[in-house]
Design a protein around this motif. Structure first.
Motif, short mmCIF file in Angstrom:
data_model
loop_
_atom_site.label_atom_id
_atom_site.label_comp_id
_atom_site.label_asym_id
_atom_site.label_seq_id
_atom_site.Cartn_x
_atom_site.Cartn_y
_atom_site.Cartn_z
N GLY A 205 0.83 -1.20 0.00
CA GLY A 205 0.00 0.00 0.00
C GLY A 205 0.86 1.24 0.00
N GLY B 289 2.44 2.34 2.29
CA GLY B 289 3.66 2.05 3.03
C GLY B 289 4.82 1.74 2.11
N ILE C 213 -3.98 5.00 12.54
CA ILE C 213 -3.30 4.84 11.25
C ILE C 213 -4.27 5.15 10.11
CG2 ILE C 213 -2.26 3.16 9.66
CD1 ILE C 213 -0.92 1.88 12.10
N TYR D 81 -3.98 7.70 7.03
CA TYR D 81 -3.86 6.93 5.80
C TYR D 81 -4.91 7.38 4.79
CZ TYR D 81 -2.27 2.67 3.42
OH TYR D 81 -1.70 1.78 2.55
N SER E 84 4.65 -1.74 7.00
CA SER E 84 4.54 -2.24 5.64
C SER E 84 3.92 -3.63 5.60
CB SER E 84 5.92 -2.24 4.98
OG SER E 84 5.78 -2.39 3.59
N SER F 195 1.78 -4.68 7.70
CA SER F 195 0.49 -4.59 8.40
C SER F 195 0.50 -5.33 9.73
CB SER F 195 -0.66 -5.15 7.54
OG SER F 195 -0.76 -4.49 6.31
N MET G 255 -0.83 -4.53 14.91
CA MET G 255 -2.12 -4.04 15.38
C MET G 255 -3.22 -5.06 15.11
SD MET G 255 -3.56 -3.42 12.36
CE MET G 255 -5.09 -2.63 12.85
N SER H 248 -8.30 -3.25 5.28
CA SER H 248 -7.80 -4.12 6.35
C SER H 248 -7.63 -3.35 7.65
CB SER H 248 -6.48 -4.77 5.94
OG SER H 248 -5.41 -3.87 6.07
N LEU H 249 -7.58 -2.02 7.56
CA LEU H 249 -7.53 -1.23 8.80
C LEU H 249 -8.92 -1.00 9.37
CD1 LEU H 249 -4.83 1.27 7.55
CD2 LEU H 249 -4.61 -0.10 9.63
N1 TRP Z 1 0.63 -2.18 5.18
C1 TRP Z 1 -0.10 -1.11 4.59
C2 TRP Z 1 0.85 -0.29 3.74
O1 TRP Z 1 1.98 -0.63 3.62
C3 TRP Z 1 -0.83 -0.27 5.59
C4 TRP Z 1 -1.60 -1.08 6.56
C5 TRP Z 1 -2.68 -1.84 6.32
C6 TRP Z 1 -1.27 -1.26 7.91
N2 TRP Z 1 -3.05 -2.50 7.45
C7 TRP Z 1 -2.20 -2.16 8.43
C8 TRP Z 1 -0.27 -0.76 8.69
C9 TRP Z 1 -2.11 -2.57 9.75
C10 TRP Z 1 -0.19 -1.16 10.01
C11 TRP Z 1 -1.08 -2.06 10.53
O2 TRP Z 1 0.48 0.70 3.19
#
Ligand code: TRP
Length: 451
Positions: free
Chosen positions: A26, A28, A106, A110, A232, A234, A237, A329-330
């Motif tokens: 994403g 990230g 986030i 985001y 990156s 994810s 959390m 996914s967030l």
């Molecule tokens: N990983 C995603 C990115 O790189 C962002 C993201 C989605 C995220 N779900 C997450 C970051 C959960 C931290 C936790 O853009």
């Protein structure tokens, strides 16, 4: 019904890999990784980041998926179930709560940045139909930040498409779209890489990205690299834990964890190799680009290259899609949690969670203009929220997940969830999750606090 989640199930291994990769790949990778590498001096940051992926990210990803698959609920209730069944303190549920707060924080920024990608896609579409060209990218970018109306409009649009998918359930629309669009994003990045190679500055970019100068490494560099590894992938959390809750029993967790991590890491490195040659070609100092880095640099390349404008539409359009598959996914963990409270439908839950997060996102949006002089921890509002959530809450959440999975969750459960690992493979995972990952996270946090 032990083997099913009330929220639905992934239809296949591929479905899970696509969803989890869609979450991981994403902003990230394409927005945050290049600007952090630039702000933190390049090579040393990149190498520390890669080490964090392998030593911390990979074992914790396996731990999140297996805990999710055991619990089959949203993070808070998964932790409740695991602690109750294992006879552990209910205090561990805090992992789920930290995750929920981190997800909210986030997604709040985001979504604002996701809005930027929509705005830029729109600006380039307009150019095809005779709109004004972006001749001074810095002015265009700062102009966007200075306008609360523009930021809030696109932030709202981004939140709207995110809640649309989560309200409907993920399987049908997104799974199919992602299968087609993510490879396309990959191709577009390769095209940009080709442009970089043809203009001749790829060597300089490789040197900047991969030649480490460890003398510049500070506690902040370490923390930024670790935080980026979590962000990156994810992790930290309970987002991947939530996706793991919908994973059928017979699918190999080690295998999907490796595929997802490798996909995510290749996209980040590819993005770096595509973007840094452009910076060198146009003589933009790579250091200190900040969050505006790709928005102020890439338009110069798009103006210069053949078919640059349609190419820019594709680039920002696909970046938007990548951000979209991550933002769902967030939003999923808080939504699933509200559903489990039993009072609201999935649709209402998604809307309530999204409205709440949208409102917090206004702090980020207004932090660029109305409140641009406000400083928290020496950062602007967006930087402060990003720092607290990504660099502090994710590593702390990840640390607790590692300790719980390594020392509290029964070894037999872990072994049966990771049954595809050989004896030695399982021993390595145990070593990473019990010792290496927690120690590294603690050292980095201590370095930051006392270093
Ligand atoms: N990983 C995603 C990115 O790189 C962002 C993201 C989605 C995220 N779900 C997450 C970051 C959960 C931290 C936790 O853009």
């Amino acid at each position: 019904m032990d083997n099913h989640s009330i929220h639905g199930m992934w239809s296949s291994r591929l479905a899970f890999i696509l969803a989890a990769s869609g979450s991981a790949v994403g902003l990230g990778n394409i927005w945050r990784f290049p600007y952090l590498a630039s702000d933190n001096g390049g090579g040393a940051f990149v190498l520390i980041y890669l080490a964090c992926i392998v030593l911390v990210g990979l074992p914790i990803m396996a731990a999140e998926i297996l805990m999710g698959r055991q619990g089959r609920m949203s993070p808070v209730n998964t932790l409740r179930k695991l602690t109750r069944e294992g006879g552990h303190s209910g205090g561990w549920t805090v992992i789920g709560w930290i995750g929920m707060v981190a997800a909210v924080l986030i997604l709040s920024f985001y979504s604002v940045v996701g809005g930027w990608t929509m705005h830029y896609t729109w600006l380039y579409i307009a150019q095809i139909f005779g709109g004004a060209p972006i001749t001074d990218p810095v002015a265009t970018f700062t102009g966007m930040l200075a306008s609360p109306g523009t930021l809030i409009f696109w932030h709202s649009m981004f939140m709207l498409v995110t809640v649309g998918v989560v309200a409907l359930g993920v399987e049908k629309g997104l799974e199919r779209a992602v299968k087609f669009l993510m490879p396309l994003l990959f191709l577009i990045l390769l095209g940009l890489l080709g442009y970089g190679i043809s203009t001749g500055n790829v060597g300089q970019a490789i040197e900047f990205l991969f030649k480490p100068d460890f003398s510049e490494v500070t506690g902040d560099t370490l923390l930024a690299a670790l935080g980026q590894a979590f962000f990156s992938l994810s992790l930290g959390m309970c987002g991947i834990m939530t996706y793991g809750a919908y994973l059928p029993k017979d699918i190999s967790i080690p295998r999907v964890a490796v595929v997802v991590s490798a996909t995510d890491t290749s996209v980040a490195l590819l993005a770096g190799l595509a973007i840094f040659p452009v910076l060198f070609t146009f003589g933009i100092a790579p250091a200190g680009g900040g969050p505006g880095l790709i928005f102020t640099s890439l338009p110069l390349a798009f103006n210069d290259m053949p078919f640059g404008i349609p190419y820019a539409v594709a680039f920002f359009g696909l970046l938007f899609v990548a951000a979209w598959t991550s933002s769902i996914s967030l939003l999923e963990p808080p939504t699933a949690f509200l559903v489990e409270m039993g009072k609201m439908s999935r649709r209402t839950s998604a809307i309530v969670a999204a409205l709440f997060i949208w409102a917090i996102g206004l702090v980020t949006a207004l932090g660029f203009n109305v409140w641009q002089n406000v400083r928290v921890f020496g950062r602007d509002l967006q930087g402060a929220i990003e720092f607290v959530a990504s660099d502090l809450m994710l590593p702390i959440g990840g640390l607790l997940i590692a300790i719980f999975a390594g020392y509290f969750l029964s070894r037999d459960i872990a072994r049966s969830e990771l049954s595809q690992l050989s004896k030695a493979g399982f021993a390595i995972w145990r070593f990473l999750i019990c010792i290496v990952a927690p120690v590294l996270v603690l050292v980095v946090l201590a370095f930051k606090l006392f270093g």
